[in-house]
Design a protein around this motif. Structure first.
Motif, PDB file in Angstrom:
ATOM      1  N   ARG A 197       0.797  -1.504   0.135  1.00 27.20           N
ATOM      2  CA  ARG A 197      -0.073  -0.203   0.115  1.00 27.20           C
ATOM      3  C   ARG A 197       0.968   1.286  -0.252  1.00 27.20           C
ATOM      4  N   VAL A 198      -0.038   2.676  -0.523  1.00 32.27           N
ATOM      5  CA  VAL A 198       1.180   3.748  -0.559  1.00 32.27           C
ATOM      6  C   VAL A 198      -0.254   4.312   0.118  1.00 32.27           C
ATOM      7  N   ALA A 199       0.434   5.668   0.965  1.00 30.65           N
ATOM      8  CA  ALA A 199      -0.331   6.310   1.849  1.00 30.65           C
ATOM      9  C   ALA A 199       0.397   7.756   1.680  1.00 30.65           C
ATOM     10  N   TRP A 200      -0.666   9.012   1.857  1.00 30.41           N
ATOM     11  CA  TRP A 200       0.139  10.522   2.118  1.00 30.41           C
ATOM     12  C   TRP A 200       0.203  10.812   3.539  1.00 30.41           C
ATOM     13  N   PHE A 201       1.644  11.037   4.110  1.00 26.16           N
ATOM     14  CA  PHE A 201       1.224  11.513   5.604  1.00 26.16           C
ATOM     15  C   PHE A 201       2.426  12.817   5.658  1.00 26.16           C
ATOM     16  N   ALA A 202       1.914  13.398   6.802  1.00 26.32           N
ATOM     17  CA  ALA A 202       2.562  14.823   7.220  1.00 26.32           C
ATOM     18  C   ALA A 202       3.677  14.424   7.762  1.00 26.32           C
ATOM     19  N   PRO A 203       4.941  14.972   7.389  1.00 28.59           N
ATOM     20  CA  PRO A 203       6.286  14.389   7.833  1.00 28.59           C
ATOM     21  C   PRO A 203       6.641  14.100   8.826  1.00 28.59           C
ATOM     22  N   HIS A 204       5.747  14.694  10.744  1.00 32.66           N
ATOM     23  CA  HIS A 204       5.893  14.004  11.736  1.00 32.66           C
ATOM     24  C   HIS A 204       5.399  12.884  11.792  1.00 32.66           C
ATOM     25  N   GLU A 205       3.990  12.507  11.013  1.00 31.69           N
ATOM     26  CA  GLU A 205       4.099  11.380  10.779  1.00 31.69           C
ATOM     27  C   GLU A 205       4.787  10.092  10.128  1.00 31.69           C
TER      28      GLU A 205
END
Length: 157
Positions: free
Chosen positions: A125-133
């Motif tokens: 899977r792929v996902a978008w994350f904020a940098p801290h996540e």
């Protein structure tokens, strides 16, 4: 593994909440139950004379099943992983729908020592994350690319 090289593309996008990066969760039975330090920049190995940039684009397509995004890129340099492999990454601003990803596959013996071979997705899977996540999820040797991206984006403002 000394002497091996990988190259990849770290996609990023701007949202009302701030920048997000696209990470790929490593596929196969060794990673399926892990989350922390089990995500990676979409990347793969190459051997010169193939150029790192060409390999990064090729591997993006092989791993995600999508053409790499066009547009300007931010070179994020190289980092040596604990295994000794050197990874080169570029950041590219783009928005990608994770639902469109069709991952490539690999074959391996599983369970180990069983003599049975299975086919598994390179990424599951792929996902978008904020940098801290993203930092919590990204393998340790690639976290430097998040720092470098933040520096490049801050310098561009």
């Amino acid at each position: 593994m000394a002497g091996k090289r990988s190259a990849g593309l770290l996609l990023y996008r701007s949202t009302p909440a701030g920048v997000e990066v696209l990470l790929a969760h490593m596929g196969g039975p060794l990673w399926e139950r892990r989350d922390a330090a089990a995500w990676s920049v979409p990347k793969g190995e190459y051997v010169p004379p193939e150029e790192a940039w060409d390999a990064a684009r090729r591997e993006f397509e092989e791993e995600l099943g999508l053409l790499p995004p066009e547009g300007s890129c931010l070179p994020l340099g190289e980092a040596r992983q604990a295994s000794g492999k050197v990874v080169t990454v570029w950041a590219v601003e783009s928005d990608l729908d994770p639902e469109r990803v069709v991952p490539g596959t690999f074959e391996m013996e599983w369970p180990r020592g069983s003599g049975m071979r299975g086919t598994f997705p390179e990424i599951d899977r792929v996902a978008w994350f904020a940098p801290h996540e993203a930092r919590e999820r990204l393998v340790a040797g690639q976290r430097v690319f998040l720092e470098r991206l933040a520096e490049r984006l801050a310098a561009a403002d």
